[in-house]
Write an enzyme that holds these catalytic residues in place. Sequence first.
Site, PDB file in Angstrom:
ATOM      1  N   GLY A  73       4.610   7.254   2.319  1.00 26.80           N
ATOM      2  CA  GLY A  73       5.238   6.040   1.781  1.00 26.80           C
ATOM      3  C   GLY A  73       5.883   6.164   0.417  1.00 26.80           C
ATOM      4  O   GLY A  73       6.897   5.534   0.146  1.00 26.80           O
ATOM      5  N   GLU A  78       1.832   6.357  -6.047  1.00 31.66           N
ATOM      6  CA  GLU A  78       1.670   5.645  -4.768  1.00 31.66           C
ATOM      7  C   GLU A  78       2.751   4.590  -4.620  1.00 31.66           C
ATOM      8  O   GLU A  78       3.276   4.086  -5.610  1.00 31.66           O
ATOM      9  CB  GLU A  78       0.297   4.952  -4.713  1.00 31.66           C
ATOM     10  N   ASP A  79       3.083   4.265  -3.376  1.00 28.63           N
ATOM     11  CA  ASP A  79       4.034   3.178  -3.132  1.00 28.63           C
ATOM     12  C   ASP A  79       3.367   1.820  -3.329  1.00 28.63           C
ATOM     13  O   ASP A  79       3.924   0.933  -3.960  1.00 28.63           O
ATOM     14  CB  ASP A  79       4.624   3.295  -1.709  1.00 28.63           C
ATOM     15  N   ASP A 106      -3.204  -1.625  -1.911  1.00 23.01           N
ATOM     16  CA  ASP A 106      -3.544  -2.831  -1.167  1.00 23.01           C
ATOM     17  C   ASP A 106      -5.057  -3.055  -1.362  1.00 23.01           C
ATOM     18  O   ASP A 106      -5.472  -3.581  -2.380  1.00 23.01           O
ATOM     19  CB  ASP A 106      -3.134  -2.572   0.287  1.00 23.01           C
ATOM     20  N   LYS A 116      -1.233  -5.369  -4.575  1.00 20.30           N
ATOM     21  CA  LYS A 116      -1.627  -6.651  -3.990  1.00 20.30           C
ATOM     22  C   LYS A 116      -2.983  -7.051  -4.566  1.00 20.30           C
ATOM     23  O   LYS A 116      -4.024  -6.670  -4.008  1.00 20.30           O
ATOM     24  CB  LYS A 116      -1.741  -6.520  -2.462  1.00 20.30           C
ATOM     25  N   PHE A 148       2.650  -8.473   4.560  1.00 20.09           N
ATOM     26  CA  PHE A 148       3.029  -7.135   5.022  1.00 20.09           C
ATOM     27  C   PHE A 148       4.506  -6.900   4.731  1.00 20.09           C
ATOM     28  O   PHE A 148       5.356  -7.715   5.093  1.00 20.09           O
ATOM     29  CB  PHE A 148       2.753  -6.985   6.527  1.00 20.09           C
ATOM     30  N   ASP A 163       6.777   1.582   5.798  1.00 18.81           N
ATOM     31  CA  ASP A 163       7.148   1.516   7.211  1.00 18.81           C
ATOM     32  C   ASP A 163       6.411   0.458   8.003  1.00 18.81           C
ATOM     33  O   ASP A 163       5.345  -0.011   7.613  1.00 18.81           O
ATOM     34  CB  ASP A 163       6.857   2.866   7.871  1.00 18.81           C
ATOM     35  N   ARG A 174      11.639   2.650   6.725  1.00 18.89           N
ATOM     36  CA  ARG A 174      11.449   3.307   5.423  1.00 18.89           C
ATOM     37  C   ARG A 174      12.782   3.480   4.694  1.00 18.89           C
ATOM     38  O   ARG A 174      12.815   3.619   3.477  1.00 18.89           O
ATOM     39  CB  ARG A 174      10.848   4.713   5.608  1.00 18.89           C
TER      40      ARG A 174
HETATM   41  P1  5GP Z   1      -4.980   0.627   0.789  1.00 17.70           P
HETATM   42  O1  5GP Z   1      -5.825   1.823   1.118  1.00 17.70           O
HETATM   43  O2  5GP Z   1      -4.823   0.372  -0.685  1.00 17.70           O
HETATM   44  O3  5GP Z   1      -5.468  -0.612   1.514  1.00 17.70           O
HETATM   45  O4  5GP Z   1      -3.555   0.844   1.405  1.00 17.70           O
HETATM   46  C1  5GP Z   1      -2.783   1.830   1.013  1.00 17.70           C
HETATM   47  C2  5GP Z   1      -1.775   2.221   2.055  1.00 17.70           C
HETATM   48  O5  5GP Z   1      -1.639   1.267   3.121  1.00 17.70           O
HETATM   49  C3  5GP Z   1      -0.444   2.316   1.399  1.00 17.70           C
HETATM   50  O6  5GP Z   1      -0.224   3.564   0.840  1.00 17.70           O
HETATM   51  C4  5GP Z   1       0.471   2.022   2.557  1.00 17.70           C
HETATM   52  O7  5GP Z   1       0.702   3.198   3.276  1.00 17.70           O
HETATM   53  C5  5GP Z   1      -0.284   1.053   3.427  1.00 17.70           C
HETATM   54  N1  5GP Z   1       0.073  -0.353   3.135  1.00 17.70           N
HETATM   55  C6  5GP Z   1      -0.627  -1.273   2.437  1.00 17.70           C
HETATM   56  N2  5GP Z   1       0.025  -2.449   2.400  1.00 17.70           N
HETATM   57  C7  5GP Z   1       1.178  -2.260   3.086  1.00 17.70           C
HETATM   58  C8  5GP Z   1       2.288  -3.116   3.403  1.00 17.70           C
HETATM   59  O8  5GP Z   1       2.390  -4.297   3.051  1.00 17.70           O
HETATM   60  N3  5GP Z   1       3.288  -2.539   4.129  1.00 17.70           N
HETATM   61  C9  5GP Z   1       3.264  -1.251   4.554  1.00 17.70           C
HETATM   62  N4  5GP Z   1       4.306  -0.821   5.243  1.00 17.70           N
HETATM   63  N5  5GP Z   1       2.231  -0.425   4.283  1.00 17.70           N
HETATM   64  C10 5GP Z   1       1.208  -0.927   3.557  1.00 17.70           C
HETATM   65 MG    MG Z   2       1.114   5.078   0.376  1.00 13.51          MG
END
Ligand code: 5GP
Ligand code: MG
Length: 179
Positions: free
Chosen positions: A48, A102-103, A106, A134, A155, A162, A168
């Site tokens: 991402g 990181e992108d 969450d 978030k 989302f 993606d 993407r």
């Molecule tokens: P976490 O482990 O912090 O819950 O999530 C991290 C990963 O989940 C991010 O690097 C990303 O790949 C994916 N992710 C979290 N939120 C989103 C979202 O709103 N859209 C997309 N496409 N991917 C997300």
């Molecule tokens: Mg990511």
Amino acid sequence: MKTIKVRDKEFSISITAEKIQKTVSKIAEKINNDLHGKVPLFIVVLNGAFIFAADLFKKINIDCEVTFVKLSSYVGTQTTSTVRELIGLDEAIKGRSVVIIEDIIDTGITMDHTIKKLKHFKAADVKIATLLFKPDAFQKHFKIDYIGMEIPNDFIVGYGLDYDGFARNYPDIYKIVGN
Ligand code: 5GP
Ligand code: MG
């Protein structure tokens, strides 16, 4: 309102490319100031973050290096256990100033895992940079040094993010319509 269809879902424009670029510039400016003389190693978490990392890196004007890692998920020998390994890290990390790119953060579970893995490599300093955060979904406690934008718990896709592997390539960020 600009909308796109990705697979079976509709998304509407949420953050324009222009706003994203301004945000990336602000993060780069802070990193340039904070890490001047530290020769940081940027560690980009694929997939991402690849577009964000490319744009950010072009705006970094201090001595630095970049490398890429991926988290491989596979089912372990225990039926329910999932083991995630950090793959692709060849660089010597010991004693270095590291910035994880990181992108989006969450729940924070992915980053928490990445930080724990990197601790074994004994970096002198580990900072975290994320384009998006978030806060309502965040479940962890680690400090995030550079946050581009805080966003609601929707989302989103585009700019590297993606849906099922698609979208993407959009320069803007879109959020899902309905749920
Ligand atoms: P976490 O482990 O912090 O819950 O999530 C991290 C990963 O989940 C991010 O690097 C990303 O790949 C994916 N992710 C979290 N939120 C989103 C979202 O709103 N859209 C997309 N496409 N991917 C997300
Ligand atoms: Mg990511």
